[in-house]
Design an enzyme around this catalytic site. Structure first.
Site, PDB file in Angstrom:
ATOM      1  NE  ARG A 107      -1.847   1.877   3.494  1.00 38.08           N
ATOM      2  CZ  ARG A 107      -1.716   1.664   4.800  1.00 38.08           C
ATOM      3  NH1 ARG A 107      -2.317   0.647   5.359  1.00 38.08           N
ATOM      4  NH2 ARG A 107      -0.970   2.465   5.528  1.00 38.08           N
ATOM      5  CG  HIS A 159      -6.311   1.911   6.212  1.00 40.36           C
ATOM      6  ND1 HIS A 159      -6.363   0.631   5.720  1.00 40.36           N
ATOM      7  CD2 HIS A 159      -7.503   2.125   6.818  1.00 40.36           C
ATOM      8  CE1 HIS A 159      -7.534   0.086   6.017  1.00 40.36           C
ATOM      9  NE2 HIS A 159      -8.248   0.975   6.672  1.00 40.36           N
ATOM     10  CE1 TYR A 190       1.116   2.435   8.653  1.00 41.02           C
ATOM     11  CE2 TYR A 190      -0.099   4.177   9.774  1.00 41.02           C
ATOM     12  CZ  TYR A 190       0.055   3.338   8.690  1.00 41.02           C
ATOM     13  OH  TYR A 190      -0.827   3.395   7.641  1.00 41.02           O
TER      14      TYR A 190
END
Length: 363
Positions: free
Chosen positions: A260, A264, A273
């Site tokens: 990805r 998100h 993160y």
């Protein structure tokens, strides 16, 4: 070799790959595909146009025109490859990120935007496109898909079902229950897991101790890991799995090993993160660039073709923006329409109560 807990630049050794990141065609003993230059150009066009739809949707959300958007950036090959493997009679069950599959099924992209703009419940007819409405509840669509596949089986129809989900969804009970039902009933279904390495902010190693495709063996059906950034491999592997489903060989789990590249959703900040070096490593495996390199190297397309696709993409983006902004706002009571296919007593009661509430406001 695997780098960085399976998220680095090198692909796992068990990966099915037919087109390298450098655009070199490679052979595989079990999965191969014979594509004409025209078919490769068509796949390239799909990849570019779908990415343009995605980029325009992100821009619209950033400008306050959409409530949220789930980007597919980096996952175009997994979606276009698997989507183009479907026949007209096959049925697809998406999550909320399968914009590329929707494109392959003929869904107008502006209808996708309508859902995220809050002007409709979905906007397209699943029967018309053999593409179910987006599912927001993580993993629940896998049970819907297995039920549909069992219906195909009982109708003795020559068709299959494919259901999409992410690596994070494999930790949901619904997904594992759907594996059990599909296995014991030998349902004609393909489970297509887009392993993009991150379930929101949780890395893959928080979901599993083994490669995801190997879970299938515990449920009694085959699993395959494919290079999710290789549109050729995704097309070949999905075609074979769908054909197995149609001919009574039961379910298959495909793990499309991809990444990805964006957030998100547009409410997420991935810089909190994950490290930048990981993102940079995956940029070298871009699904569009490898097809472009293949076309160039084999002289299947020249600069004129690439320029024309770029121009088409820009026109598509501008048209999408215009039509999205022109979507009419629904009336408040419209929210009760299309919830049930037939009259429903509770829904009628709630509609009446809400109508009375609205009448209490000064006009």
């Amino acid at each position: 070799m695997t780098v960085g807990a399976s998220r680095g630049a090198e692909a796992p050794p068990e990966l099915v790959q037919l087109l390298t990141p450098e655009g070199e065609r490679v052979e595989h003993p079990d999965y191969d595909i014979d594509l004409t230059p025209e078919e490769v150009r068509s796949l390239y066009r799909d990849l570019v146009l779908v990415r343009r739809v995605d980029l325009e949707a992100v821009a619209l959300q950033r400008q306050g025109e959409l409530g949220i958007w789930a980007s597919l950036l980096g996952q175009e090959a997994a979606q276009i490859g698997s989507g183009r493997a479907l026949t007209d009679t096959d049925m697809a069950f998406p999550t909320y990120r399968e914009h590329g599959v929707a494109w392959c099924r003929g869904v107008d992209p502006v209808k996708l935007l309508g859902l995220f703009r809050g002007v409709n419940h979905g906007g397209w007819d699943p029967k018309e496109h053999n593409f179910h409405l987006y599912t927001i509840v993580i993993g629940s669509q896998t049970l819907h898909a297995v039920g549909y596949a069992m219906g195909i089986q009982r109708d003795d129809a020559s068709a299959a079902t494919i259901v999409y989900f992410g690596d994070g969804a494999t930790s949901q009970g619904d997904v594992n229950e759907s594996f059990i039902w599909a296995s014991v009933f030998n349902a004609p279904i393909v489970f297509f897991c887009q392993n993009n390495q991150w379930a929101i902010s949780e890395p893959l190693e928080k979901q599993t101790r083994i490669p995801l495709y190997r879970r299938a063996s515990g449920f009694g059906f085959p699993g395959i890991r494919v290079d999710g950034n290789d549109v050729f491999a995704c097309l070949a592997v999905t075609r074979k799995a769908l054909e197995a489903a149609r001919t009574g060989q039961g379910p298959t789990l495909i793990e499309a090993f991809t990444y990805r590249m964006g957030a998100h959703t547009t409410t997420d900040d991935p810089t909190r993160y994950r490290v930048a070096s990981e993102l940079e490593a995956w940029k070298l495996k871009d699904p569009i660039e490898r097809v472009k390199a293949y076309l160039f190297k084999n002289e299947y397309a020249g600069q004129e073709f690439f320029d024309s696709v770029t121009a088409e993409a820009e026109q598509l983006g501008a048209d999408l923006r215009t039509r999205c902004l022109a979507l009419p706002d629904p009336q408040p009571l419209d929210i009760f329409d299309h919830v049930y296919s037939e009259p429903h007593a509770l829904m009628d009661q709630e509609r009446s109560q809400f109508a009375g509430y609205l009448e209490g406001f000064e006009k």
